[in-house]
Design a protein around this motif. Structure first.
Motif, PDB file in Angstrom:
ATOM      1  N   ILE A 117       7.664   2.587   7.104  1.00  0.00           N
ATOM      2  CA  ILE A 117       7.232   3.979   6.891  1.00  0.00           C
ATOM      3  C   ILE A 117       8.428   4.892   6.687  1.00  0.00           C
ATOM      4  CG2 ILE A 117       6.131   5.965   7.988  1.00  0.00           C
ATOM      5  CD1 ILE A 117       4.226   4.018   9.391  1.00  0.00           C
ATOM      6  N   MET A 118       9.416   4.763   7.569  1.00  0.00           N
ATOM      7  CA  MET A 118      10.602   5.615   7.459  1.00  0.00           C
ATOM      8  C   MET A 118      11.312   5.401   6.128  1.00  0.00           C
ATOM      9  SD  MET A 118      13.951   5.770   9.963  1.00  0.00           S
ATOM     10  CE  MET A 118      13.000   6.415  11.343  1.00  0.00           C
ATOM     11  N   GLY A 119      11.414   4.134   5.718  1.00  0.00           N
ATOM     12  CA  GLY A 119      12.096   3.838   4.464  1.00  0.00           C
ATOM     13  C   GLY A 119      11.346   4.355   3.258  1.00  0.00           C
ATOM     14  N   LEU A 120      10.037   4.167   3.232  1.00  0.00           N
ATOM     15  CA  LEU A 120       9.252   4.600   2.079  1.00  0.00           C
ATOM     16  C   LEU A 120       9.182   6.118   1.976  1.00  0.00           C
ATOM     17  CD1 LEU A 120       6.306   2.025   2.023  1.00  0.00           C
ATOM     18  CD2 LEU A 120       8.389   2.057   0.645  1.00  0.00           C
ATOM     19  N   VAL A 121       9.088   6.786   3.114  1.00  0.00           N
ATOM     20  CA  VAL A 121       9.068   8.246   3.090  1.00  0.00           C
ATOM     21  C   VAL A 121      10.408   8.779   2.574  1.00  0.00           C
ATOM     22  CG1 VAL A 121       8.993  10.323   4.519  1.00  0.00           C
ATOM     23  CG2 VAL A 121       7.324   8.511   4.877  1.00  0.00           C
ATOM     24  N   GLY A 122      11.505   8.169   3.037  1.00  0.00           N
ATOM     25  CA  GLY A 122      12.826   8.560   2.539  1.00  0.00           C
ATOM     26  C   GLY A 122      12.954   8.307   1.053  1.00  0.00           C
ATOM     27  N   LEU A 123      12.402   7.184   0.608  1.00  0.00           N
ATOM     28  CA  LEU A 123      12.412   6.845  -0.819  1.00  0.00           C
ATOM     29  C   LEU A 123      11.627   7.883  -1.623  1.00  0.00           C
ATOM     30  CD1 LEU A 123      11.753   3.255  -2.183  1.00  0.00           C
ATOM     31  CD2 LEU A 123      10.667   5.234  -3.215  1.00  0.00           C
ATOM     32  N   LYS A 179       0.830  -1.205   0.000  1.00  0.00           N
ATOM     33  CA  LYS A 179       0.000   0.000   0.000  1.00  0.00           C
ATOM     34  C   LYS A 179       0.863   1.253   0.000  1.00  0.00           C
ATOM     35  CE  LYS A 179      -3.597   2.383   2.652  1.00  0.00           C
ATOM     36  NZ  LYS A 179      -4.533   2.291   3.803  1.00  0.00           N
ATOM     37  N   GLY A 180       1.940   1.227   0.781  1.00  0.00           N
ATOM     38  CA  GLY A 180       2.835   2.379   0.832  1.00  0.00           C
ATOM     39  C   GLY A 180       3.499   2.652  -0.500  1.00  0.00           C
ATOM     40  N   VAL A 181       3.970   1.591  -1.157  1.00  0.00           N
ATOM     41  CA  VAL A 181       4.609   1.763  -2.463  1.00  0.00           C
ATOM     42  C   VAL A 181       3.598   2.261  -3.488  1.00  0.00           C
ATOM     43  CG1 VAL A 181       5.803   0.571  -4.344  1.00  0.00           C
ATOM     44  CG2 VAL A 181       6.347  -0.009  -1.972  1.00  0.00           C
ATOM     45  N   GLN A 182       2.376   1.750  -3.418  1.00  0.00           N
ATOM     46  CA  GLN A 182       1.329   2.189  -4.347  1.00  0.00           C
ATOM     47  C   GLN A 182       1.037   3.678  -4.169  1.00  0.00           C
ATOM     48  OE1 GLN A 182      -0.517   0.125  -6.828  1.00  0.00           O
ATOM     49  NE2 GLN A 182      -0.604   2.270  -7.428  1.00  0.00           N
ATOM     50  N   LEU A 183       1.021   4.147  -2.937  1.00  0.00           N
ATOM     51  CA  LEU A 183       0.802   5.573  -2.675  1.00  0.00           C
ATOM     52  C   LEU A 183       1.903   6.413  -3.312  1.00  0.00           C
ATOM     53  CD1 LEU A 183      -0.291   5.448   1.091  1.00  0.00           C
ATOM     54  CD2 LEU A 183      -1.713   6.161  -0.842  1.00  0.00           C
ATOM     55  N   ILE A 184       3.132   5.932  -3.228  1.00  0.00           N
ATOM     56  CA  ILE A 184       4.265   6.654  -3.800  1.00  0.00           C
ATOM     57  C   ILE A 184       4.157   6.681  -5.326  1.00  0.00           C
ATOM     58  CG2 ILE A 184       6.765   6.600  -4.119  1.00  0.00           C
ATOM     59  CD1 ILE A 184       6.968   5.430  -1.292  1.00  0.00           C
ATOM     60  N   VAL A 185       3.823   5.534  -5.905  1.00  0.00           N
ATOM     61  CA  VAL A 185       3.672   5.448  -7.367  1.00  0.00           C
ATOM     62  C   VAL A 185       2.571   6.385  -7.852  1.00  0.00           C
ATOM     63  CG1 VAL A 185       2.967   3.929  -9.259  1.00  0.00           C
ATOM     64  CG2 VAL A 185       4.559   3.089  -7.517  1.00  0.00           C
ATOM     65  N   VAL A 192       1.896  10.366   2.720  1.00  0.00           N
ATOM     66  CA  VAL A 192       2.208   8.934   2.814  1.00  0.00           C
ATOM     67  C   VAL A 192       2.502   8.565   4.266  1.00  0.00           C
ATOM     68  CG1 VAL A 192       3.864   7.129   2.185  1.00  0.00           C
ATOM     69  CG2 VAL A 192       3.080   8.749   0.451  1.00  0.00           C
ATOM     70  N   HIS A 193       3.310   9.388   4.907  1.00  0.00           N
ATOM     71  CA  HIS A 193       3.655   9.152   6.311  1.00  0.00           C
ATOM     72  C   HIS A 193       2.410   9.157   7.189  1.00  0.00           C
ATOM     73  CE1 HIS A 193       5.115  10.065  10.375  1.00  0.00           C
ATOM     74  NE2 HIS A 193       6.266   9.509   9.996  1.00  0.00           N
ATOM     75  N   GLU A 194       1.544  10.129   6.983  1.00  0.00           N
ATOM     76  CA  GLU A 194       0.333  10.246   7.808  1.00  0.00           C
ATOM     77  C   GLU A 194      -0.617   9.066   7.591  1.00  0.00           C
ATOM     78  OE1 GLU A 194      -1.308  14.005   6.787  1.00  0.00           O
ATOM     79  OE2 GLU A 194       0.106  15.160   8.013  1.00  0.00           O
ATOM     80  N   ILE A 195      -0.815   8.686   6.328  1.00  0.00           N
ATOM     81  CA  ILE A 195      -1.737   7.585   6.015  1.00  0.00           C
ATOM     82  C   ILE A 195      -1.257   6.278   6.627  1.00  0.00           C
ATOM     83  CG2 ILE A 195      -2.649   6.149   4.142  1.00  0.00           C
ATOM     84  CD1 ILE A 195      -2.608   8.708   2.387  1.00  0.00           C
ATOM     85  N   LEU A 196       0.025   5.975   6.437  1.00  0.00           N
ATOM     86  CA  LEU A 196       0.565   4.719   6.952  1.00  0.00           C
ATOM     87  C   LEU A 196       0.632   4.713   8.476  1.00  0.00           C
ATOM     88  CD1 LEU A 196       3.436   3.991   4.385  1.00  0.00           C
ATOM     89  CD2 LEU A 196       1.101   3.103   4.413  1.00  0.00           C
ATOM     90  N   GLU A 197       0.936   5.874   9.050  1.00  0.00           N
ATOM     91  CA  GLU A 197       1.007   5.958  10.508  1.00  0.00           C
ATOM     92  C   GLU A 197      -0.372   5.748  11.138  1.00  0.00           C
ATOM     93  OE1 GLU A 197       2.211   9.705  12.533  1.00  0.00           O
ATOM     94  OE2 GLU A 197       3.962   8.511  13.114  1.00  0.00           O
ATOM     95  N   ILE A 198      -1.394   6.291  10.511  1.00  0.00           N
ATOM     96  CA  ILE A 198      -2.769   6.093  11.003  1.00  0.00           C
ATOM     97  C   ILE A 198      -3.141   4.612  10.945  1.00  0.00           C
ATOM     98  CG2 ILE A 198      -5.206   6.505  10.448  1.00  0.00           C
ATOM     99  CD1 ILE A 198      -4.384   9.353   9.593  1.00  0.00           C
TER     100      ILE A 198
END
Length: 256
Positions: free
Chosen positions: A222-228, A110-116, A124-130
């Motif tokens: 989350i930290m990795g995807l946000v950095g990405l 889901k996180g990668v899809q949000l980035i794409v 992205v950070h807020e959605i995944l953290e929730i």
């Protein structure tokens, strides 16, 4: 299967039965259906009064965390994030869409899809953290049902003991009925204290522990995807993520 859970249950029950046998007692003396019905039924009823039915059902499902054992491979997660970071750095974020099929974890996917989809890194950070908070909150509610059961069971056991003694007092004129009443009285207490301390409270604590492990692993994602998403240098991202690993598991570059 979580071997520690299985081993703990076998050891606990075996020790009690073994101790009973060493004292010359018989297994049948602590196998009282009436006492079990009083303790189990009373405890379940109290938990249903305290919690919504949906939470009680969720708590039963949470036993999968107690007896199941899904290993969390943080090192593999970090490697996958770094591989994605390398791909995005060379080919752009849209290139990550081709990697979605290789990601098994729904949260990670889901996180990668949000980035794409071009979602802002902050969003992205807020959605995944929730989502992490929601998952943990639901798990904690389930754990608290078992925690509550661990509080109620000994008290219901005492209630069963009192009922047994009442039965004894009512049949003082008939010695043949005294033994059964006294047995129910004492065995109900054993069931209440035993279920609470050997099962219910340990179940609650193991669920909480595994929830904490899952949340920790998801926070790394989350930290990795946000950095990405922010285009961080893979080398810097590696340093940041590997700080979560034990020193001996880090790459040579990260140990320096």
């Amino acid at each position: 299967m979580d071997i520690a859970t299985l081993l703990g249950i076998v050891l606990a029950i075996g020790s009690i039965i073994g101790g009973q046998a060493l004292e010359g007692g018989h297994l049948s003396s602590i196998m009282q259906l009436t006492a079990f019905i009083i303790v189990a039924g009373g405890t379940i009823g109290a938990c249903c009064v305290q919690n919504p039915l949906s939470v009680v059902i969720k708590s039963i499902g949470s036993l999968g965390m107690v007896f199941g054992n899904t290993p969390i491979d943080t090192k593999a997660t970090i490697k996958l994030i770094l591989d994605l970071a390398t791909v995005s750095r060379k080919q752009g974020l849209l290139a990550l869409e081709g990697k979605l099929k290789d990601i098994k974890d729904p949260f990670f996917k889901k996180g990668v899809q949000l980035i794409v989809d071009g979602t802002d890194p902050k969003a992205v950070h807020e959605i995944l953290e929730i989502e992490v908070e929601h998952h943990e909150e639901a798990g904690v509610k389930a754990a608290k049902v078992w925690e509550a059961a661990g509080g109620y069971a000994p008290t219901v056991g005492i209630l069963g003991a009192v009922l047994g003694l009442i039965h004894v007092m009512e049949n003082l004129a008939d010695p043949s009925k005294l033994g059964g009443g006294i047995a129910v009285a004492f065995v109900a207490t054993v069931y209440g204290v035993g279920l609470a301390n050997l099962f219910f409270l340990p179940f609650a604590n193991k669920i909480k522990m595994k929830l904490k492990e899952e949340s920790g692993a998801r926070n790394i994602i989350i930290m990795g995807l946000v950095g990405l998403a922010q285009g961080e240098n893979p080398r810097l991202l590696q340093e940041k993520l590997e700080s979560f690993l034990p020193h001996e598991e880090r790459s040579k570059e990260a140990k320096k």
